[in-house]
Every structure is written in C-alpha cells, then in structure tokens.
Write a protein that holds these residues in place. Structure first.
Motif, mmCIF file in Angstrom:
data_model
loop_
_atom_site.group_PDB
_atom_site.id
_atom_site.type_symbol
_atom_site.label_atom_id
_atom_site.label_comp_id
_atom_site.label_asym_id
_atom_site.label_seq_id
_atom_site.Cartn_x
_atom_site.Cartn_y
_atom_site.Cartn_z
ATOM 1 N N ARG A 270 5.119 0.417 -3.210
ATOM 2 C CA ARG A 270 4.035 -0.380 -3.784
ATOM 3 C C ARG A 270 4.243 -1.850 -3.470
ATOM 4 O O ARG A 270 3.317 -2.559 -3.089
ATOM 5 C CB ARG A 270 3.965 -0.209 -5.304
ATOM 6 C CG ARG A 270 3.404 1.093 -5.773
ATOM 7 C CD ARG A 270 3.551 1.219 -7.287
ATOM 8 N NE ARG A 270 2.729 0.256 -7.985
ATOM 9 C CZ ARG A 270 1.491 0.503 -8.408
ATOM 10 N NH1 ARG A 270 0.941 1.666 -8.174
ATOM 11 N NH2 ARG A 270 0.827 -0.429 -9.060
ATOM 12 N N LYS A 274 1.581 -3.913 -1.184
ATOM 13 C CA LYS A 274 0.827 -5.044 -1.737
ATOM 14 C C LYS A 274 1.148 -6.308 -0.959
ATOM 15 O O LYS A 274 0.261 -7.100 -0.633
ATOM 16 C CB LYS A 274 1.167 -5.228 -3.208
ATOM 17 C CG LYS A 274 0.611 -4.140 -4.095
ATOM 18 C CD LYS A 274 0.726 -4.533 -5.557
ATOM 19 C CE LYS A 274 -0.232 -3.701 -6.394
ATOM 20 N NZ LYS A 274 -0.397 -4.251 -7.740
ATOM 21 N N ILE A 279 -1.226 -9.293 -1.715
ATOM 22 C CA ILE A 279 -1.516 -9.105 -3.142
ATOM 23 C C ILE A 279 -0.267 -9.446 -3.936
ATOM 24 O O ILE A 279 0.829 -9.058 -3.561
ATOM 25 C CB ILE A 279 -1.890 -7.640 -3.431
ATOM 26 C CG1 ILE A 279 -3.035 -7.189 -2.540
ATOM 27 C CG2 ILE A 279 -2.261 -7.466 -4.887
ATOM 28 C CD1 ILE A 279 -3.262 -5.696 -2.586
ATOM 29 N N SER A 281 2.651 -9.207 -6.331
ATOM 30 C CA SER A 281 3.336 -7.996 -6.774
ATOM 31 C C SER A 281 3.518 -8.031 -8.285
ATOM 32 O O SER A 281 3.503 -9.075 -8.906
ATOM 33 C CB SER A 281 4.684 -7.877 -6.087
ATOM 34 O OG SER A 281 5.505 -8.942 -6.507
ATOM 35 N N GLU A 282 3.655 -6.859 -8.828
ATOM 36 C CA GLU A 282 3.864 -6.780 -10.274
ATOM 37 C C GLU A 282 5.353 -6.813 -10.542
ATOM 38 O O GLU A 282 6.160 -6.534 -9.659
ATOM 39 C CB GLU A 282 3.276 -5.472 -10.796
ATOM 40 C CG GLU A 282 3.989 -4.248 -10.242
ATOM 41 C CD GLU A 282 3.052 -3.235 -9.598
ATOM 42 O OE1 GLU A 282 1.823 -3.402 -9.710
ATOM 43 O OE2 GLU A 282 3.542 -2.290 -8.979
ATOM 44 N N ASN A 292 5.066 -12.973 -1.854
ATOM 45 C CA ASN A 292 3.673 -12.760 -1.471
ATOM 46 C C ASN A 292 2.912 -14.041 -1.215
ATOM 47 O O ASN A 292 1.988 -14.080 -0.439
ATOM 48 C CB ASN A 292 2.944 -11.980 -2.562
ATOM 49 C CG ASN A 292 3.606 -10.678 -2.814
ATOM 50 O OD1 ASN A 292 4.195 -10.482 -3.864
ATOM 51 N ND2 ASN A 292 3.542 -9.802 -1.859
ATOM 52 N N THR A 296 -0.501 -15.735 1.524
ATOM 53 C CA THR A 296 -1.829 -15.521 0.948
ATOM 54 C C THR A 296 -2.790 -16.056 1.991
ATOM 55 O O THR A 296 -2.909 -17.254 2.201
ATOM 56 C CB THR A 296 -1.982 -16.303 -0.370
ATOM 57 O OG1 THR A 296 -0.955 -15.868 -1.244
ATOM 58 C CG2 THR A 296 -3.322 -16.017 -0.997
ATOM 59 N N GLY A 306 -7.767 -7.609 0.730
ATOM 60 C CA GLY A 306 -6.623 -7.544 -0.182
ATOM 61 C C GLY A 306 -7.078 -7.371 -1.624
ATOM 62 O O GLY A 306 -6.523 -6.563 -2.373
ATOM 63 N N ASN A 307 -8.114 -8.093 -2.000
ATOM 64 C CA ASN A 307 -8.633 -7.962 -3.374
ATOM 65 C C ASN A 307 -9.211 -6.581 -3.621
ATOM 66 O O ASN A 307 -9.079 -6.016 -4.706
ATOM 67 C CB ASN A 307 -9.703 -9.026 -3.644
ATOM 68 C CG ASN A 307 -9.097 -10.417 -3.755
ATOM 69 O OD1 ASN A 307 -7.911 -10.568 -4.008
ATOM 70 N ND2 ASN A 307 -9.917 -11.431 -3.554
ATOM 71 N N ASP A 310 -6.321 -4.338 -4.167
ATOM 72 C CA ASP A 310 -5.698 -4.633 -5.454
ATOM 73 C C ASP A 310 -6.487 -4.004 -6.587
ATOM 74 O O ASP A 310 -5.934 -3.344 -7.478
ATOM 75 C CB ASP A 310 -5.637 -6.162 -5.626
ATOM 76 C CG ASP A 310 -4.722 -6.567 -6.763
ATOM 77 O OD1 ASP A 310 -4.826 -7.712 -7.227
ATOM 78 O OD2 ASP A 310 -3.890 -5.731 -7.189
ATOM 79 N N ARG A 311 -7.795 -4.194 -6.540
ATOM 80 C CA ARG A 311 -8.631 -3.659 -7.609
ATOM 81 C C ARG A 311 -8.562 -2.138 -7.628
ATOM 82 O O ARG A 311 -8.469 -1.508 -8.672
ATOM 83 C CB ARG A 311 -10.087 -4.111 -7.376
ATOM 84 C CG ARG A 311 -10.866 -4.424 -8.623
ATOM 85 C CD ARG A 311 -11.477 -3.196 -9.248
ATOM 86 N NE ARG A 311 -12.617 -2.690 -8.551
ATOM 87 C CZ ARG A 311 -13.871 -3.087 -8.786
ATOM 88 N NH1 ARG A 311 -14.122 -4.014 -9.672
ATOM 89 N NH2 ARG A 311 -14.849 -2.558 -8.116
ATOM 90 N N THR A 314 -5.157 -0.967 -9.050
ATOM 91 C CA THR A 314 -5.068 -1.174 -10.494
ATOM 92 C C THR A 314 -5.942 -0.173 -11.241
ATOM 93 O O THR A 314 -5.518 0.420 -12.244
ATOM 94 C CB THR A 314 -5.508 -2.604 -10.857
ATOM 95 O OG1 THR A 314 -4.830 -3.529 -10.015
ATOM 96 C CG2 THR A 314 -5.207 -2.915 -12.308
#
Lengths: 551, 724
Positions: A270, A274, A279, A281-282, A292, A296, A306-307, A310-311, A314
């Motif tokens: 992951r 990402k 994106i 990272s968490e 990251n 960008t 990328g968005n 990401d969406r 999630t």
C-alpha cells in the motif's frame, strides 16, 4: 435554417458563461456557485435515502399507464394503432396474494401470457385500478407487481411529467413565445437537463452534487459521501467539490494485495503503491517509509489520477471491511418464489429470453447500502443521508418496441417489488423514497418500424413508505398531475406527432422529494431555479411543489 | 524574407557599376562579404553566395547556409531539422520522443518499435505507417480483413458448426445467416489481433496506426455489440470495423457514405427497414439515424469556428468569439426532413421489407435500397422534395434514387465538419484539451489537404501527429497538455510491451460428439468490459464510453474548464477492478511463471483449462527482463540467478541492487519512455530493495517477484496512466 426566435436566442444566451466550449454541451464548473452555501450540515433526526431510477433512452410510459375510461382510451388507441395496449382488465386481485407469497403462476399461468411471446403479452391488457383506487389509468399487464404496489399505497403515479423551464401551452408554441427547454428531443441534452435540474442550462453541475457540496461534512464526513451511483459517473451527482462514489452491483471488491491492516507485506505494498501516485501515505505498520511530498506532481492530470486512486482506495477500505461483517440473508421471496434478489428465469415469466437482471442487481446493492447506512455500520456516529442513482438502458425503442419494451417493463416491475420488499423486511420502508426519471416520454404516433420516437411528456412514479399514508410518508396509491389529451395534433401536442407538452415539471417532483429529504427551501431554489415558475401562489415556493405527495 | 530590397539594391549596384567605368561589382560601396551582390544586411546567407536567396522553410536563413533545411549532416536520411541527433547516423529521435509517438499512434509502445522510431525518426515512422500495406490492398492476400479473420476464427474455434445455411463450408451463402451470440466473442478475438499483433500472422496488426485510427473512429461513429440484434451478428461489427479501417487513411465523405449504407449502422440506429409515412396506419419515418447522423457524426449541435470553439459571430475564421451566443446548426424540422431521406433501406436478402427479427438478411454487408418503401410524400400530398439546412433536393435524387448522397453532401459542405471531426480525432489520439491553434491547423488540412480535397484523413492524421503540439517533448511539461489513458489502451500497452502471444492449446467449442479441439493462434478475451469499464465496439450507447465534455471534479480542471473524458469511466470500483485484473494477469499468465515457477506445468496443459469463457487467454513473457536482471546479477543468463545474496567485492554494492538498477533502467525505457522521475525511481527502488515479501529461497522466484512487482506497480501508477 436559422429560424430562432428572440425567445430561443435568449435561451442560448443563458448557455455558457464564456467561450471555450469543450464539446457539444460545453464545460461545467462555476466554483463561485455555492459561495454562499447554506448551513453546512443540517441536523437530521433519522436516516433517509432517495433512490433515483433513470430510464435511459426515453421510456414509453404511455404504454405503462394506459387510460382506462372509454373515451380517453379511444383517443389513445387512435394514435397508437397496433402498438396500443388492449383495453382488457387482466384482474390483479386474483394474483395479489400470489405476488406476496411468492407463488405467482409461472410460464403460461402468467395473466399476461398469450402464446409465450413477450410481444403479444405486451399488448394483452392492463390492470384496471379504477374501481379499487379511483385510478384513471391501468397498469400494463406485464407489471402486476407495480400495480400491486399502487394498490397497497406504496407507489403513486404523476402524470405527464417532463423537462420544463416554465409552463408551456400549445398556443405559445404556435406563436413562438414558449419558454422551451434547450435541445428538446435530443437524448444527451434532455438527460443533461434532468441532471442539472435546469432545462435552460446544460452546463451546470448536478443538482444532487450541489446538495452534497452544500452539506459538506454530511454523515460525519464519511469517505462515502452523500451520493452513490450504481451506474457510472453521472453528472446529476457531480458537484464542484464533491463527486459520487461509483459502485457496481455484486460483490464489493478489495484491492488485491493491498488490504488495510491485513499484514505487513500488504501494508508495504500500500505504501509504495500510494507513493508512486503521489498520494500521502497513512500511518501504518509498513516497515517502509516513502517521502511522498517529494514528488507531489504539479502535473494536474497525474494529480487528478492520484486523487482518483486515493478516493477509491479509501472508499473500498471502508466498504469491504464493513461488508465483510454485515451480510444480509433475506427471508422474503420474490413473486415466483425465487430468492428475493435472484433474477427470474425465462420460464418463470413466460418469455423466450430471460431478463437482464441489471436493474435488480443494482437495487440489491442499494438495499444493502441503505441497511448499512441506516444502522450506521460505518460507525460514523451520524450517518443520516444518502442519494442513490441507478439506471436501466434500452428504452430508446425506435423499432420493435413490443419486443424490447416488454422485457424492460417486466424487469422494472419485478425490480421495484423486490426492492420495496427488502425495505420492508429490513424495516427501512419509511426511510426511503424511490422515483423515476427518463430523457423524455415518447410519441403517441408510431413509426414504420413498430416503434415510437423522441417526445416530451411522460408518466412517472414515486415509491416508498409503509402504505399507510401516515404523516411524513408517501401518499401512495394516488395519481397526481393532469392526464394529457393524447389526440394527435390536439390541444396538448407539441406539434402533430403526439409529443405531449408536459403539465408537470420533473423539477417539481424532484423538489418535493428533496423537501421530504430535508433540503431547505433556499437550497431547493438554488438547485432548481426554475421551479418557482410553477408556483400557483406567486412568491410561495411550496406552491410549486406537488401538494400532498407526502402526507 | 522579403526579396524586394535585394533586387532593388542589385539594380542600383549594376547602375553604379556601369557608371563607375571600372567594371565589376564594387564591394567598397556596400558590405557584401560573399560577393553575391546582396548586401550583408539584406543577405539571408551573408557568408555564402546565393543570388536567388532561396529559403525553403522561410526562416530567414537561406538554404545554402541553413542547417535546418534539407541538411542532413549525419546522412541518416532524416533532415537535420527533424533529427534530434543530427550528428549521429544511428539515431534520429530520443526514446522519449519515440515512446510518446507510439503511445499516440499505436496500441502501445514495444521496445523494438521504440528502437525503430529512435533510428528513423518520428516523421519517417509516421510516413511509413501512413503508407503501410493493409488488408485492403488485396482481397486475396495473407493480410486478412477483420471480417475474413473473424470468419476464420469462428471456424477454428467451432469447426463443427454449420456456419453457412448450406452447411459447414458452403460459403457461397451468407456466413452466420441464422445468427449466433458467440460471434461477438470471435469478433473480439479478431480485434485483439489487430491491436496486439500476432506472432504467426504478422501482418495482422502490423498497420498499427491504421487500426488505432479505426478504433478512434469507432468511438465517433459508434455501433455496438450490446445492441440486441447485433449481439447475434458479431460479424457485422467486423464488417463495420473494416469500413473504418479501410477509410482510416481515405476520405471522410466516403466513410460517411459507407457507414450510412452499412447493415451494421442500419440496425444500430434503426434506419434499416425505415419506410415512408403511412397516414392510414399513422406511421411516419423513424428519426433515430437522421438525428444522430447530424448531431454526432458530422456537424454537431451548434456552429463552430475553425478551431472548434463556438461560432458566435457568424465568422468561422475569427476566434475565440466573445459572448454567450450559440447558433444552433440544425432544427427538429431538419431532423424530420432527414428522416424522410433515410427510408427504403433494408438488409440484402431480407424476405420481407424491414423485417428485423430475421434470419434472412445479411448483417455483414451493405444494405440495399428499395424504392417502393422510400419516402415520396405522395400519400401526404407533399412535393417529393426535402429541405435540409436550407438546401432543397428531391427525395429520389442520386443515381440510386435514394437521396442519401445528396443528404450527406449537405452536411459535408457545412463548415463544422472540419473542426468537429479534427478536434475529436485529436482528443482520441493526442490530448484532451488541444489549443485553439492546433485544432485550427488540423481543421485547415481537413478542409483542404493542399490539393483541393476536403476530408483527406491521411493528411489529417499526418497533420495531427506531425504537429509541433503533439511532437514537441516540451509538451510534457505543459500542465494542460495530455490525457488520461483509456483503460483498454493501458491494457494493450502492457500486453504489447511484454510480447504477448495467444496462449495456444485452449479448448474450443464442442463438436457433435462432445469433443473439443484445441485452438492455436487465437486470442480469447470476450468481455474486457467486465474488468476495464469499456470494450471496443461495446459502448453502452451511441454517445460512446464517456462524454466529450466531461470535466472531473477537481479544482484545477473546473477552474480552467479542462476536460478529461477518459477519467469519467475510471470510477472508484473500476479502478479496483483494473488494479486487480493487472495483478491477477501478471501473476498467472507469464510464461516463466507457468512453466518454471508456480505451476511447473507446460503451456499446453495450462491452456487446456481455458475456453471461450475464460478471460485473457494470452501469454506474456518476462524473458528479456529476466535476462537483464541476471546479466547484472551474475553475468550470464543460465537462470541460476546466483549472487542474489552476494556483494560485489570491487565496489561493495550488492549484486541484487545492481540487478534492480538495471531492471529499472530497462522498465523506464520500455514502459515509461524514460520519463520516470528521480523520486519515483527512488521510491520504487527502495521498495524493491527492502520489501520482505519479494524475497524467496528460490533465487529465480525472487528475481521473478521483483520483476512482476515492478511491472504491476508501474502499470497501475499515475505515471503510466497519464499520457503526455
């Protein structure tokens, strides 16, 4: 031939704020639109869902709901000729219990059956609701379940609905003073007008998208948002700062090899996945750490992509985890005794081919999401609102209408019944309102291919509630609006081919349902700016809504 | 360069020379270093004599001293002005230039094709493709048309079916007369061949640009196998694909005429069987095709300027126009008149006019015109003439009495044609938001290819690809340039990069004894739309997969009114599906994996488990990547991958690290055209070096893991999915 009138030209002037049209319909996105957004997040007491059902291509609803009294029927028959549904009551009462108990007679036992052919079943007759309901139209014989829903007061019909900017009369059309919507009779534009909620502005974002923009933070800022589509990225649900979650029916997938908190290896995966799309990272148990922000990307396309990823990630992290713990097993059966959301067999319905089942599958997904939302299985603490969007395609029946429309009508009826049954079993029937839309109705006159052409006004339905007409719920079993005179070249005809001038605007229905949904009047007038043109009491917006649609 | 002053000066010099009495041109009077009688200040080559001042590219430097004109210093056949390496005879374009071109003009760059473009240059490659042999040069050569190949594939996969009414091979009757829903499957197999190329039929797909343009046209002149009748006549779509491919480098007017007459379009938009009005029955002609022909296939909804922007001031040559005004290009009345023209057409061989549920008509052929059912307005007391866009003509005009060509001519004359079609093709191939000037340049060529011909698609495609906006690598850094890749094209690119071939030996359709023969040489993947959100010739409506005006919900795109149509279908769940499909495919359809690692089976055994219902019955290989990896690792390619745990004593760098670097360099070239950023590489490298899950006690497997994972990660990243 440029015979535009002043009025039409003024219509066009409202199009496009400035140049740079990227295509036939121009581009959208006026960021300033919602600058004075209404209160960000109204307080809602309980969960509610709207389910928009869009029939793509222009549904011939004049063959769904047929005038049952002698003289109106004669007018209908004169225009429709061989494509008219016969004036013959098939007797709903005899199968009412069967529908509910899942013991509906199969194959030749279906009331609409003639010779096992869906074409002849299409015109065999209708379910007369005049005696039981005072209903001036009967329901096509292929739709006993819908007829039963109306009888049970869980559905109502609104007559002669269409895309309108202001009320229009035939006289105005003749003297060219009518305030006509843009590009009448063109599929994509009429669909677009219903998505923007404005017959005279095809460049705006969607009306449901605007609600989502205004209700920023709804559902306690759940990543799922307000709008969910089971049928692609539809403009109706697209806002300036929000866009719909787009799902497909069936099993909800997860990202292979990249499930959240599943194991170390997948966490690593992951993180790099990402990172490569820029994106953030968490905080995770990943052993690897990528910077990251280092790339960008200033490239807007890459950032957009990328968005999107990401969406997606999630959303599906949330969904697949929640769904794993919350499966539904319905005890209710479908009308033929099948598992509730199973597709019926060709042999059951007595057709030579089966139904696509796509509509039913989408509604199954919706039912599940409603259940999860209503229970707040997502643990947001405040999951209260959802707008769903589903579609059925194939309604553009320019030819072979008897073959094609018959299958569609059967599927609509079964799908609606199964969904309403599911809502009742889960206890959500009072929380949900389902309503139909379509590009347009179709011409009363028939063309040489045994089909009908693009027209304007058509009938629509609204479904929901417990059938008890209790306060705050659907006033079911009623006919709203005014039935048109179906005479070709008659007083309600746009021209000569039986294209009915609508007497109720789709905006009026949608506004009324939005009001039930908790959208306040100032937001309603923003998302449906033309609905005030239908006020019966000037200055009173409510007078434009369908009085009594909800008790 | 204005020649006049030089001429005048020359004249004066002669006069003065004559007058001076000393003879010859005096260069004491003016500075003229090269003695060509043209003053330095006026001379376009001041140091090289050139009396004629020829300047072919009009750049102010005369040909004789202009390095950019016709000069070819390295003699590689590529003019210096086009040559990115003017001093190197073996190169004319960079890898990035090559990759960008191939992404625009093929179904995906391959290393060999990249190397070819690098060698001959972009313009040469484009010209090569525009002039390449195609299936349409001869009907009897080995280069099969889509229809021919579809029929071959059908017979190969299902050899025992009676494909013809007269029997299995009685091919003087119509193929698939009775209809069969498996034809869509075989039609898709044919489509894959021309997109992916074929190892044993190397001509299929060799004309990549032609096929790519045909695919772009299929998204404009849409027909779809999702249509209830075409569902059983996939051969009709192959026939239609042939029309698109044949005319891809032909003329757009011809193309419009052919699609209008095709059974495919006749069925799809229902003008097949459309007949004249019958006031007694109360029927009138169907408007479906008439409307979409105008709205979608030719001129669109409102008047356009040459650059594709709305024409608000009634002058197509000035743009952009201020204000909000839109001039509609047609009215409902035009549609109704057009619908009258579109009558009288039926499937050849249909026993009853207009019968639609028919096993009599030919779906993979032109329709035939039957005057009896053509509108003549007699029943309604009309004059037998129609007026469309202000032009009046007889309904029975034209040699065939159908009025069809007259009707199409009216549309074709409209000034919208050029910008409407040009812009559309640019957005399918190159960039979603072309500049006004780019569209105008291409539209100009559409209007006149330089030889007075309108609609020359070969010239138009050449103009699109050769234009500076497409070719200049500086476009990579222009924020608004580029497009989101179509998922299908990302997929074909992956397959092509890794040398896809059919997976031979899968099980065909049962014969009368219940036996299934093994199929070789056929790609099988009937429904890519299950996984990728789209599939060729499977659009859900005549409006194609996505809206041309789709603006994503993103501040930058909204504020700048930029469209990104291909992003409309890459929605939340589709992105998961695409990701998972790449993941699944890379983990199960790679040759070395099947034969040496996980499955340890033969390809044949592996294939036997697959049938027409299986997805992507296709094989890729990582042979080259494994070789590159191993070379860097242990200096050979014997597949022992030794040194995986060792460190090179010379520089203390682990061999594994060197191998990873070599791999990334290679993948950067073949998958990203050398556009990988430093940060991207650093992250990916870090992952490959450190991720525990890639390790294995089996060194071959470890190498394979590293390669597969790299490919997977690159393929699903935004760097790959965005085309610049």
């Amino acid at each position: 031939m440029k015979s535009s009138t002043d009025k039409e030209r003024r219509r066009f002037i409202k199009l496009l704020a400035s140049g740079g049209a990227a295509g036939a319909l121009g581009s959208m996105g006026q960021l300033a639109l919602m600058s004075e957004a209404t209160a960000a997040n109204p307080e809602f007491s309980g969960y509610k869902a709207m389910v928009a059902v869009f029939f793509l291509g222009g549904n011939d609803s004049f063959n769904m709901f047929i005038p049952s009294d002698v003289s109106s029927y004669a007018t209908y028959k004169a225009g429709r000729g061989n494509l008219a549904i016969q004036r013959k009551d098939l007797g709903l009462a005899s199968i009412a219990n069967d529908i509910k108990n899942g013991t509906l007679g199969k194959g030749a036992a279906n009331l609409y059956n003639v010779n096992g052919q869906q074409e002849t079943a299409y015109t065999k007759g209708f379910y007369d609701l005049a005696a039981s309901n005072g209903f001036p139209v009967g329901v096509n014989g292929l739709m006993p379940e819908l007829a039963q829903l109306i009888t049970d007061k869980q559905a109502s019909v609104i007559a002669n609905v269409g895309n309108l900017v202001s009320p229009v009369t035939r006289a105005q059309i003749k003297d060219k003073s009518a305030d006509l919507p843009l590009f009448l009779f063109a599929h994509n534009h009429q669909q677009r007008a219903l998505q923007t909620g404005q017959g005279d502005n095809l460049n705006d974002i969607g009306w449901a998208g605007k609600i989502a923009d205004a209700w920023a933070g709804v559902n306690n800022s759940s990543p799922l948002g307000l709008n969910i589509s089971y049928s692609g990225n539809n403009r109706m649900l697209i806002g300036d700062s929000t866009s719909p979650l787009v799902l497909k029916p069936g099993k909800v997938p997860f990202y292979r090899g990249m499930r959240k908190d599943h194991n170390l290896g997948e966490d690593d995966r992951r993180a790099i996945f990402k990172s490569l799309s820029g994106i953030a990272s968490e905080a995770s148990s990943s052993t690897l750490n990528f910077n990251n922000t280092a790339f960008t990307d200033s490239n807007p396309f890459k950032r957009l992509y990328g968005n999107m990823i990401d969406r997606s990630m999630t959303s599906f992290d949330t969904l697949s985890a929640t769904l794993e713990e919350n499966s539904i097993n319905y005890s209710s059966k479908g009308p033929y005794g099948e598992d509730l959301f199973a597709n019926v067999e060709a042999a059951d319905i007595g057709f030579s081919q089966g139904l696509s089942g796509s509509f039913t599958r989408q509604l199954e997904g919706v039912a599940q999401m409603i259940d999860l939302g209503a229970k707040d299985a997502f643990n947001t603490g405040n999951y209260k609102r959802q707008i769903f969007f589903v579609t059925m395609g194939g309604f553009d029946t320019h030819n072979n209408q008897a073959t094609r429309h018959s299958a569609l009508l059967r599927e609509i009826s079964l799908g609606l019944w199964k969904f309403q049954t599911a809502m009742q079993e889960l206890g959500h029937e009072k929380k949900v309102t389902t309503f139909s839309m379509s590009d347009f109705g179709r011409s009363i006159s028939v063309n040489s291919g045994g089909g009908t052409d693009h027209a304007w006004g058509g009938h629509h339905f609204v479904m929901g509630g417990a059938g008890d007409r209790s306060a705050g719920n659907l006033n079911g079993g009623k006919m709203f609006g005014n039935l048109p005179d179906l005479t070709l070249d008659g007083p309600d005809d746009y021209s000569k081919k039986g294209r009915m001038i609508p007497s109720t605007a789709q905006d009026q229905i949608n506004a009324t349902i939005c009001e039930w949904f908790g959208v306040d009047q100032s937001l309603i007038s923003k998302i449906f700016p033309n609905v005030s043109n239908f006020e019966t009491t000037p200055g009173n917006l409510s007078s434009a809504f369908l009085e009594d649609l909800f008790v | 360069m204005n020649k006049q002053p030089a001429v005048v000066l020359c004249f004066l010099l002669i006069l003065s020379a004559c007058g001076s009495g000393s003879g010859g041109i005096s260069d004491k009077i003016i500075d003229d270093d090269d003695h060509d009688a043209i003053a330095n200040t006026e001379d376009n080559c001041p140091l090289v004599a050139n009396l004629d001042q020829a300047d072919a590219d009009n750049d102010g430097k005369g040909d004789v001293c202009d390095p950019s004109e016709k000069m070819d210093k390295d003699g590689d056949g590529v003019a210096d002005s086009q040559d990115e390496y003017p001093d190197n005879a073996s190169r004319a374009a960079s890898v990035t230039s090559a990759y960008r071109l191939l992404t625009q003009a093929t179904f995906g760059a391959t290393e060999s094709e990249i190397d070819r473009v690098v060698s001959i240059g972009t313009f040469s490659w484009i010209d090569e493709q525009l002039n390449k042999a195609s299936a349409y040069d001869s009907s009897s050569d080995k280069h099969k048309t889509h229809l021919q190949r579809t029929i071959e594939i059908s017979k190969t996969v299902d050899p025992s079916r009676d494909w013809y009414l007269g029997g299995r091979d009685n091919d003087d009757t119509v193929f698939n007369q009775k209809g069969n829903s498996q034809l869509l499957t075989y039609q898709m197999s044919d489509w894959w061949e021309n997109a992916l190329s074929h190892p044993t039929n190397p001509r299929q797909g060799s004309d990549q640009l032609r096929q790519r343009v045909a695919y772009a046209l299929s998204q404009l002149l849409v027909t779809s196998g999702l249509d209830p009748r075409l569902k059983k006549h996939g051969e009709s779509l192959s026939y239609y694909n042939d029309i698109l491919a044949k005319n891809a480098f032909g003329n757009y007017r011809t193309l419009l005429g052919e699609i209008s007459r095709s059974a495919t379009m006749g069925v799809y938009l229902s003008h097949q069987g459309n007949s004249k009005a019958d006031p007694e029955k109360g029927t009138r002609p169907d408007e479906n095709f008439a409307r979409e022909l105008i709205q979608l296939f030719s001129i669109g909804l409102y008047d356009l300027n040459l650059d594709g922007s709305p024409n608000r001031d009634n002058d197509t040559s000035t743009y952009p126009d201020a204000g909000d005004n839109l001039i509609p290009s047609y009215t409902q009345s035009d549609v109704e008149e057009m619908s009258k023209v579109m009558t009288g057409w039926d499937l050849k061989g249909n026993k009853k006019f207009g019968k639609t549920r028919t096993n009599d008509g030919e779906y993979a052929n032109t329709m035939e015109f039957i005057a009896e059912y053509h509108e003549d307005e007699i029943a309604e007391g009309g004059d037998g003439r129609v007026t469309i866009l202000g032009t009046t003509f007889a309904l029975d005009a034209g040699a065939d009495g159908s009025g069809l060509d007259q009707a199409i001519d009216v549309l074709y004359r409209h000034s919208n044609m050029a910008p409407f079609i040009s812009r559309n093709l640019i957005t399918r191939l190159v960039t979603s938001n072309p500049s006004s000037a780019y569209v105008a340049r291409v539209a100009t060529i559409f209007n006149d290819n330089g030889k007075g011909v309108k609609g020359d698609l070969k010239a138009v495609i050449g103009a699109i690809l050769k234009d500076n906006e497409a070719r200049d690598n500086a476009s990579i850094n222009i924020a608004t340039f580029g497009k989101v890749k179509e998922p299908i094209l990302a997929w074909t690119q992956l397959l092509r990069t890794f040398r896809v071939t059919p997976l031979n030996g899968w099980k065909g359709v049962k014969d009368e004894n219940g036996n299934r023969s093994l199929v070789n040489g056929v790609y099988m993947y009937a429904k890519p739309d299950d996984h990728f959100g789209q599939a060729p010739f499977r659009a859900k409506s005549v409006f194609n997969f996505y809206n041309t005006d789709y603006v994503p919900s993103d501040n930058y795109f909204s504020a700048n009114r930029l469209v990104a149509p291909e992003s409309q279908i890459q929605t939340d769940q589709t992105l998961v599906d695409i990701n998972n499909r790449f993941n699944y495919f890379l983990g199960s359809n790679e040759k070395n994996d099947i034969t040496k690692l996980n499955k340890k089976t033969t390809l044949g055994e592996y294939a036997k488990k697959r049938s027409i219902y299986s997805a992507h019955v296709m094989l890729i290989d990582f042979d080259k990547e494994l070789d590159i990896f191993e070379q860097a690792l242990d200096g050979d390619t014997n597949e022992d991958f030794s040194n995986m745990e060792e460190i090179d004593p010379k520089d203390k760098i682990p061999y594994r690290e060197k191998a990873i670097d070599a791999l990334l360099k290679h993948l950067n070239k073949v998958m990203l055209g050398n556009t990988m950023t430093a940060e991207y590489r650093a992250s990916l490298r870090e992952y490959l070096l450190s991720a525990k899950r890639l390790r294995s006690s089996n060194d071959f497997k470890e190498a394979h893991n590293i390669i597969r994972e790299s490919v997977q990660l690159i393929t699903t990243s935004s760097a790959y999915m965005i085309q610049k």
